[in-house]
Scaffold this motif. Structure first.
Motif, PDB file in Angstrom:
ATOM      1  N   ALA A  74      34.951  23.389  35.890  1.00  0.00           N
ATOM      2  CA  ALA A  74      34.584  22.090  36.476  1.00  0.00           C
ATOM      3  C   ALA A  74      35.797  21.418  37.110  1.00  0.00           C
ATOM      4  O   ALA A  74      35.702  20.834  38.190  1.00  0.00           O
ATOM      5  CB  ALA A  74      33.962  21.181  35.416  1.00  0.00           C
ATOM      6  N   SER A  75      36.943  21.533  36.457  1.00  0.00           N
ATOM      7  CA  SER A  75      38.168  20.929  36.977  1.00  0.00           C
ATOM      8  C   SER A  75      38.611  21.567  38.292  1.00  0.00           C
ATOM      9  O   SER A  75      39.282  20.921  39.099  1.00  0.00           O
ATOM     10  CB  SER A  75      39.297  21.049  35.954  1.00  0.00           C
TER      11      SER A  75
ATOM     12  N   ASP B 179      36.788  16.134  40.027  1.00  0.00           N
ATOM     13  CA  ASP B 179      37.754  15.265  39.368  1.00  0.00           C
ATOM     14  C   ASP B 179      37.333  15.030  37.914  1.00  0.00           C
ATOM     15  O   ASP B 179      36.343  15.572  37.439  1.00  0.00           O
ATOM     16  CB  ASP B 179      37.859  13.931  40.116  1.00  0.00           C
ATOM     17  N   ALA B 180      38.034  14.157  37.263  1.00  0.00           N
ATOM     18  CA  ALA B 180      37.865  13.915  35.825  1.00  0.00           C
ATOM     19  C   ALA B 180      36.443  13.542  35.387  1.00  0.00           C
ATOM     20  O   ALA B 180      35.996  14.042  34.356  1.00  0.00           O
ATOM     21  CB  ALA B 180      38.852  12.857  35.357  1.00  0.00           C
TER      22      ALA B 180
ATOM     23  N   ASN C 141      32.292  18.580  29.557  1.00  0.00           N
ATOM     24  CA  ASN C 141      32.803  18.651  28.191  1.00  0.00           C
ATOM     25  C   ASN C 141      31.808  18.025  27.210  1.00  0.00           C
ATOM     26  O   ASN C 141      31.471  18.621  26.190  1.00  0.00           O
ATOM     27  CB  ASN C 141      34.162  17.952  28.098  1.00  0.00           C
TER      28      ASN C 141
ATOM     29  N   ASN D  87      35.863  25.042  26.673  1.00  0.00           N
ATOM     30  CA  ASN D  87      37.136  24.973  27.400  1.00  0.00           C
ATOM     31  C   ASN D  87      37.084  25.702  28.729  1.00  0.00           C
ATOM     32  O   ASN D  87      37.600  25.211  29.739  1.00  0.00           O
ATOM     33  CB  ASN D  87      38.278  25.532  26.543  1.00  0.00           C
TER      34      ASN D  87
ATOM     35  N   GLU E 172      33.417  14.393  36.281  1.00  0.00           N
ATOM     36  CA  GLU E 172      32.523  15.539  36.156  1.00  0.00           C
ATOM     37  C   GLU E 172      32.999  16.493  35.069  1.00  0.00           C
ATOM     38  O   GLU E 172      32.191  17.031  34.306  1.00  0.00           O
ATOM     39  CB  GLU E 172      32.377  16.278  37.487  1.00  0.00           C
ATOM     40  N   SER E 173      34.306  16.711  34.984  1.00  0.00           N
ATOM     41  CA  SER E 173      34.848  17.576  33.929  1.00  0.00           C
ATOM     42  C   SER E 173      34.539  16.987  32.558  1.00  0.00           C
ATOM     43  O   SER E 173      34.191  17.720  31.623  1.00  0.00           O
ATOM     44  CB  SER E 173      36.358  17.741  34.089  1.00  0.00           C
TER      45      SER E 173
ATOM     46  N   VAL F 153      34.943  23.657  31.228  1.00  0.00           N
ATOM     47  CA  VAL F 153      35.643  22.433  31.624  1.00  0.00           C
ATOM     48  C   VAL F 153      36.708  22.798  32.652  1.00  0.00           C
ATOM     49  O   VAL F 153      36.885  22.095  33.652  1.00  0.00           O
ATOM     50  CB  VAL F 153      36.241  21.706  30.402  1.00  0.00           C
ATOM     51  N   ASP F 154      37.393  23.920  32.441  1.00  0.00           N
ATOM     52  CA  ASP F 154      38.376  24.384  33.428  1.00  0.00           C
ATOM     53  C   ASP F 154      37.716  24.710  34.765  1.00  0.00           C
ATOM     54  O   ASP F 154      38.257  24.393  35.828  1.00  0.00           O
ATOM     55  CB  ASP F 154      39.131  25.609  32.909  1.00  0.00           C
TER      56      ASP F 154
END
Length: 159
Positions: free
Chosen positions: A131-132, A136-137, A144, A125, A139-140, A128-129
């Motif tokens: 990466a965000s 954008d989505a 994940n 988590n 890569e995130s 992923v945060d």
């Protein structure tokens, strides 16, 4: 859980979150500048992290956790990279990924490999945060998926 215990736990989580973000930034800086871990760690401690009573805009982070991450990632980079390469989709190579994405995967991979005190779900988590914050989505989602697969390989305590 008492209010004081909950506050300490929230503070620790916030400081570690900042340390993770700084570790990713430091890894990126090391890659693009060619500086070593000791020099970048010193630079972050001297110029990025704040201390009570200091003027200026500084990042409040768990500096010891930051240093452990950076040092561990560098010392075990070949091992971490090998594990990451095993979970990337066919046709993807770690060396061809964006430097920031590579830094995120290395930091998360190191935590899953070496920081068994941190539950896999927290590691996934958190990165992923991170990466965000940069991407954008797609890569995130890739972060994940890769860290989830890595957690399943490396940890028996699950993702």
């Amino acid at each position: 859980m008492t209010t004081e215990t909950a506050n300490r736990s929230e503070t620790r989580a916030r400081l570690r979150r900042a340390a993770r973000l700084c570790a990713v930034q430091a890894l990126y800086q090391m890659e693009v500048s060619g500086q070593g871990a000791a020099a970048v760690t010193r630079q972050f401690r001297d110029h990025h992290f704040g201390h009570d009573g200091e003027p200026g805009d500084y990042i409040e982070a768990d500096e010891d956790f930051f240093e452990d991450l950076l040092k561990g990632i560098v010392e075990r980079q070949d091992e971490v990279d090998g594990h990451i390469s095993q979970v990337l989709k066919e046709g993807w190579r770690l060396s061809r990924l964006d430097a920031t994405l590579r830094a995120i995967l290395r930091a998360g991979g190191y935590e899953l490999l070496a920081r068994t005190d941190v539950p896999p779900a927290v590691v996934i988590n958190e990165y992923v945060d991170v990466a965000s914050a940069f991407f954008d989505a797609p890569e995130s989602g890739m972060v994940n998926g890769a860290l989830d697969a890595l957690a399943r390989r490396l940890r028996t305590d699950g993702p």
